[in-house]
Design an enzyme around this catalytic site. Structure first.
Site, PDB file in Angstrom:
ATOM      1  N   TYR A  78      43.165  28.755  27.061  1.00 21.65           N
ATOM      2  CA  TYR A  78      44.420  29.453  27.370  1.00 21.65           C
ATOM      3  C   TYR A  78      45.487  28.439  27.792  1.00 21.65           C
ATOM      4  CZ  TYR A  78      47.603  32.687  29.753  1.00 21.65           C
ATOM      5  OH  TYR A  78      48.704  33.400  30.154  1.00 21.65           O
ATOM      6  N   ASP A  79      45.094  27.510  28.665  1.00 23.18           N
ATOM      7  CA  ASP A  79      46.035  26.475  29.110  1.00 23.18           C
ATOM      8  C   ASP A  79      46.530  25.655  27.927  1.00 23.18           C
ATOM      9  OD1 ASP A  79      45.945  27.187  31.695  1.00 23.18           O
ATOM     10  OD2 ASP A  79      44.625  25.558  32.356  1.00 23.18           O
ATOM     11  N   GLU A 151      46.746  19.984  47.994  1.00 23.68           N
ATOM     12  CA  GLU A 151      46.089  21.246  48.378  1.00 23.68           C
ATOM     13  C   GLU A 151      45.091  21.670  47.307  1.00 23.68           C
ATOM     14  OE1 GLU A 151      50.276  23.040  50.270  1.00 23.68           O
ATOM     15  OE2 GLU A 151      49.396  23.934  48.482  1.00 23.68           O
ATOM     16  N   LYS A 153      43.736  24.047  44.569  1.00 20.42           N
ATOM     17  CA  LYS A 153      44.361  25.086  43.755  1.00 20.42           C
ATOM     18  C   LYS A 153      43.365  26.240  43.707  1.00 20.42           C
ATOM     19  CE  LYS A 153      46.793  25.756  39.369  1.00 20.42           C
ATOM     20  NZ  LYS A 153      46.093  26.949  38.915  1.00 20.42           N
ATOM     21  N   ASP A 155      41.628  29.585  42.823  1.00 17.78           N
ATOM     22  CA  ASP A 155      41.602  30.206  41.502  1.00 17.78           C
ATOM     23  C   ASP A 155      41.502  31.725  41.634  1.00 17.78           C
ATOM     24  OD1 ASP A 155      41.616  30.431  38.830  1.00 17.78           O
ATOM     25  OD2 ASP A 155      39.729  29.388  38.463  1.00 17.78           O
ATOM     26  N   ARG A 174      52.934  38.313  40.525  1.00 21.38           N
ATOM     27  CA  ARG A 174      53.940  37.446  39.911  1.00 21.38           C
ATOM     28  C   ARG A 174      54.683  38.161  38.785  1.00 21.38           C
ATOM     29  NH1 ARG A 174      54.555  33.892  35.715  1.00 21.38           N
ATOM     30  NH2 ARG A 174      55.821  32.089  36.199  1.00 21.38           N
ATOM     31  N   TYR A 270      50.503  29.576  50.633  1.00 25.17           N
ATOM     32  CA  TYR A 270      50.807  28.167  50.396  1.00 25.17           C
ATOM     33  C   TYR A 270      52.294  27.902  50.148  1.00 25.17           C
ATOM     34  CZ  TYR A 270      50.348  30.108  45.717  1.00 25.17           C
ATOM     35  OH  TYR A 270      50.480  30.903  44.609  1.00 25.17           O
ATOM     36  N   LYS A 360      44.593  19.668  37.024  1.00 29.82           N
ATOM     37  CA  LYS A 360      43.480  20.554  36.667  1.00 29.82           C
ATOM     38  C   LYS A 360      42.189  19.762  36.506  1.00 29.82           C
ATOM     39  CE  LYS A 360      44.190  24.411  34.787  1.00 29.82           C
ATOM     40  NZ  LYS A 360      43.996  25.793  35.176  1.00 29.82           N
ATOM     41  N   CYS A 454      15.051  47.620  17.185  1.00 30.56           N
ATOM     42  CA  CYS A 454      14.741  47.127  18.537  1.00 30.56           C
ATOM     43  C   CYS A 454      13.577  46.136  18.412  1.00 30.56           C
ATOM     44  CB  CYS A 454      14.347  48.302  19.434  1.00 30.56           C
ATOM     45  SG  CYS A 454      13.604  47.782  20.993  1.00 30.56           S
ATOM     46  N   CYS A 457      10.212  47.994  20.029  1.00 32.29           N
ATOM     47  CA  CYS A 457       9.528  49.195  19.520  1.00 32.29           C
ATOM     48  C   CYS A 457       9.920  49.523  18.080  1.00 32.29           C
ATOM     49  CB  CYS A 457       9.816  50.380  20.436  1.00 32.29           C
ATOM     50  SG  CYS A 457      11.547  50.893  20.383  1.00 32.29           S
ATOM     51  N   CYS A 472      18.854  50.702  21.858  1.00 34.70           N
ATOM     52  CA  CYS A 472      17.604  51.236  21.337  1.00 34.70           C
ATOM     53  C   CYS A 472      17.535  52.646  21.921  1.00 34.70           C
ATOM     54  CB  CYS A 472      16.437  50.393  21.842  1.00 34.70           C
ATOM     55  SG  CYS A 472      14.869  51.276  21.787  1.00 34.70           S
ATOM     56  N   CYS A 477      10.601  53.376  24.835  1.00 35.54           N
ATOM     57  CA  CYS A 477      10.452  51.972  24.429  1.00 35.54           C
ATOM     58  C   CYS A 477       9.835  51.190  25.600  1.00 35.54           C
ATOM     59  CB  CYS A 477      11.831  51.409  24.078  1.00 35.54           C
ATOM     60  SG  CYS A 477      11.857  49.623  23.905  1.00 35.54           S
TER      61      CYS A 477
HETATM   62  S1  IVH Z   1      52.263  26.321  44.558  1.00 35.83           S
HETATM   63  C1  IVH Z   1      56.328  26.086  43.101  1.00 35.83           C
HETATM   64  N1  IVH Z   1      49.909  25.957  45.675  1.00 35.83           N
HETATM   65  O1  IVH Z   1      48.451  28.205  40.850  1.00 35.83           O
HETATM   66  C2  IVH Z   1      54.995  26.238  43.629  1.00 35.83           C
HETATM   67  N2  IVH Z   1      50.045  27.338  43.758  1.00 35.83           N
HETATM   68  O2  IVH Z   1      51.286  28.096  38.683  1.00 35.83           O
HETATM   69  C3  IVH Z   1      54.238  27.357  43.053  1.00 35.83           C
HETATM   70  N3  IVH Z   1      47.915  28.337  43.115  1.00 35.83           N
HETATM   71  O3  IVH Z   1      49.203  31.092  39.865  1.00 35.83           O
HETATM   72  C4  IVH Z   1      52.831  27.427  43.354  1.00 35.83           C
HETATM   73  N4  IVH Z   1      46.695  27.472  44.726  1.00 35.83           N
HETATM   74  O4  IVH Z   1      49.271  31.178  42.428  1.00 35.83           O
HETATM   75  C5  IVH Z   1      50.607  26.544  44.675  1.00 35.83           C
HETATM   76  N5  IVH Z   1      47.894  25.598  46.782  1.00 35.83           N
HETATM   77  C6  IVH Z   1      48.589  26.178  45.812  1.00 35.83           C
HETATM   78  C7  IVH Z   1      47.961  27.026  44.882  1.00 35.83           C
HETATM   79  C8  IVH Z   1      48.742  27.578  43.854  1.00 35.83           C
HETATM   80  C9  IVH Z   1      46.679  28.263  43.667  1.00 35.83           C
HETATM   81  C10 IVH Z   1      48.233  29.113  41.881  1.00 35.83           C
HETATM   82  C11 IVH Z   1      49.494  29.916  41.911  1.00 35.83           C
HETATM   83  C12 IVH Z   1      49.868  30.026  40.456  1.00 35.83           C
HETATM   84  C13 IVH Z   1      49.313  28.763  39.890  1.00 35.83           C
HETATM   85  C14 IVH Z   1      50.388  27.761  39.641  1.00 35.83           C
END
Ligand code: IVH
Length: 635
Positions: A78-79, A151, A153, A155, A174, A270, A360, A454, A457, A472, A477
């Site tokens: 996706y990324d 920090e 990230k 998920d 969002r 954050y 990432k 199956c 069976c 099945c 079974c």
């Molecule tokens: S900062 C301008 N800090 O990562 C700053 N985002 O696009 C905007 N996320 O879905 C985000 N941990 O919700 C920031 N420590 C963190 C984060 C964080 C997770 C998520 C955020 C967004 C995606 C960034």
């Protein structure tokens, strides 16, 4: 490959090709991870065509992810799509209007406009990209030794929570960045979320409370809760969630807050959007973190500080090493300039801020081979295909099997026996096929043909309309019987010690056990013929079976294997009916009387099969008399 990008694209890394292949893309594969410059050579027509396709494809995956909670491709794939779109749009600004960079609005909630737009983050994948990020800042700000906050990230799902004069008033997803779903009622169920900001700190000092503040954060699910809910899902015969993020996203978009409250969502903060206060905004990211905690809100854990590029890279790597021990899912590090006065100087693009970047981490991923595809028969007869793999170590454990979901999924992704495949660990837990190395496929390879019978069976398989699952249909079974008995005897149900899968297999193979009630008809003299050290173990097993007649009623109901009735609904049903006799006699259920309509429907459907109704009556006749629910909570 029929690609408008020409043959040079054939050199594109095979991993990316495989990722796109697993996404079921029938359009040329040309996504590149970590390489942004090649697209500029595209002619305008093919670039425009590709941009349109990418937008549609991203929107389709957003829909699968946010609205159907059934993603088809890995995050990395996706990324890669999004990244390719950004690169193409930068190279062709004439086509860049109305870009679709994600939209989580589901149509099931009122929408709300953010006071300040919610931006995303640019992503980086390599040390070189991080150093470029730092170098650009150094140059632009003319500043040596820039200080960064690094920090985790988290998920999960991004959220904006508004407090007015210290009171929680609204929580909005969002959405498209400008406008999101108002999920306030769901977010209020999060236990760690203060509805009122603490105005006085524990040391007596006053915390400044803004008139209005939009706090930005992440809603997520811990690994422990993810495991608990997936065990429940399996017990109820429902599909497990593939990743804690899907669980968080799916839960946040449930329309019944009571259901949301049954799953333990977590939140951390954050950042901020609007901030209206006489005292002004925090002067730094560090100051924000301190304030968040002082207000009594959950703040980020494992934050690091770094000055300059070398320290920055070390901090990011350290976080990458440590994160396997975190109890919550992360997919990267977020690097932020600490000093807020520098942010404005750097500005923002339409989609993301320039003062922060996400790094990432690559998910644990290995290549292995599909030895065969087998079918696992569930207790309701659902046939789940499983890839039997060449064993391989992934993220610290040996993996030799991966679920392939259903017939359609295999066909869509064209998974074949003998294929070389890429395996990833979703949420660091469940091994998943993330791609096929189609280039390594021999010319003799043939698409997988789903069995028509199956495996246990030999009953012809059935597919029900509207369901991806293939079943099945033979209630007797032996594989289904074994699964039903194993479930009934499990710890979450009547807990019969000594009745594990091996013993169940023997009892079913001998023909002594055809349903749950037969357990209470087992004869000592028969069991003694099983061989081994039988005297003692037979007596222990019979004693455990005898004891199980008196377990709590909800455990018994849970053990009956009624589709979509797990522990929580079994407790509701036990409280409502009070005995097995009453349950067996039920002809209609009033859904308003303490049980939800889905549970009521499931019970009636289960009992509409005379074999099930007879079995429950048999249990009563055989002396099964579960304990009535105590007045206190059954938990
Ligand atoms: S900062 C301008 N800090 O990562 C700053 N985002 O696009 C905007 N996320 O879905 C985000 N941990 O919700 C920031 N420590 C963190 C984060 C964080 C997770 C998520 C955020 C967004 C995606 C960034």
């Amino acid at each position: 490959m029929n690609s408008p990008y020409g043959t040079r694209w054939l050199a594109v890394c095979i991993v990316v090709a495989a990722l796109a292949a697993i996404g079921g893309a029938d359009v040329p594969v040309a996504s590149v991870i970590g390489n942004a410059s090649q697209d500029t050579a595209l002619n305008d027509d093919s670039a425009h065509e590709r941009i349109l396709w990418l937008r549609a494809e991203i929107a389709r995956h957003d829909d699968l992810y946010f609205k159907k909670a059934a993603p088809e491709i890995s995050d990395a794939a996706y990324d890669a799509l999004k990244r390719e779109l950004v690169v193409l749009e930068q190279a062709h600004p004439e086509f860049a209007q109305n870009s679709v960079l994600g939209d989580d609005r589901s149509g099931r909630f009122l929408t709300y406009r953010h006071r300040v737009r919610m931006l995303g983050l640019d992503k980086s994948y390599t040390e070189a990209e991080l150093r470029t990020f730092h170098g650009r800042h150094e140059k632009q700000l003319n500043h040596a030794d820039l200080v960064y906050v690094v920090e985790p990230k988290y998920d999960g799902v991004a959220i904006s929570v508004t407090y007015e004069n210290g009171r929680l008033v609204r929580a909005v997803t969002r959405g498209n960045g400008t406008e999101g779903d108002d999920v306030t009622a769901n977010v209020r169920t999060i236990r760690s979320l203060a509805t009122e900001l603490r105005a006085t700190d524990t040391d007596g000092s006053a915390n400044p409370i803004p008139d209005i503040v939009e706090l930005r954060g992440e809603i997520y699910v811990s690994f422990a809760e993810f495991g608990r809910i997936n065990r429940d899902q399996e017990e109820q015969g429902s599909e497990p969630f593939a990743h804690p993020r899907n669980l968080a996203a799916g839960t946040l978009k449930l329309t019944n807050p009571e259901e949301v409250a049954q799953r333990k969502l977590e939140i951390v903060f954050y950042g901020w959007g609007a901030w209206e206060s006489a005292q002004g905004e925090p002067a730094s990211q560090r100051e924000l973190h301190t304030l968040i905690r002082a207000w009594g809100l959950p703040g980020l854990e494992h934050i690091k500080l770094a000055s300059g590029a070398d320290e920055l890279w070390m901090a990011v790597q350290a976080l990458g090493r440590e994160r396997s021990r975190f109890g919550f899912p992360t997919d990267g590090a977020v690097v932020k300039l600490d000093a807020a006065d520098l942010w404005e100087a750097l500005g923002a693009s339409d989609q993301s801020s320039r003062w922060a970047v996400a790094f990432k981490f690559a998910p644990a991923r290995v290549r292995t081979q599909v030895r065969s595809i087998t079918l696992q028969v569930g207790r309701t007869g659902v046939l789940t295909p499983v890839a039997e793999l060449e064993p391989v170590v992934l993220g610290g454990s040996t993996v030799s099997r991966a679920l392939l979901h259903n017939r359609e999924w295999i066909a869509q992704h064209d998974i074949r026996v003998d294929d070389a495949v890429f395996l990833e660990k979703a949420g660091e837990i469940i091994p998943q096929l993330a791609g096929v190395d189609t280039a390594a496929r021999p010319a003799t390879s043939k698409p997988y043909e789903f069995p028509s019978e199956c495996p246990e069976c030999r009953t012809p398989v059935e597919s029900l309309t509207g369901e991806a699952a293939v079943r099945c249909s033979n209630h007797s079974c032996p594989a289904q019987v074994r699964r039903r008995v194993e479930h009934f005897a499990s710890k979450a149900c009547v807990d019969i010690d000594g009745l594990g899968p091996a013993m169940v297999e023997k009892l079913v193979a001998k023909g002594w056990v055809k349903d749950i009630a037969d357990l209470y008809r087992l004869r000592r003299e028969d069991l003694l013929t099983l061989g081994g050290n039988v005297d003692k173990s037979t007596d222990r097993l019979l004693a455990a079976i005898e004891r199980s007649k008196r377990v709590e009623l909800w455990r018994f109901i849970n053990g009956l294997g009624i589709p979509r009735v797990g522990a929580a609904k079994a407790k509701q049903l036990a409280a409502k009916f009070g005995s097995l006799e009453a349950l067996a006699a039920v002809r209609a259920v009033d859904p308003t009387a303490g049980i939800d309509s889905a549970a009521a429907e499931s019970v009636l459907e289960f009992l509409s099969d005379p074999r099930n109704r007879m079995m429950v009556k048999d249990l009563v006749r055989l002396g099964v008399e579960p304990k009535k629910q105590s007045a206190a909570s059954p938990d």
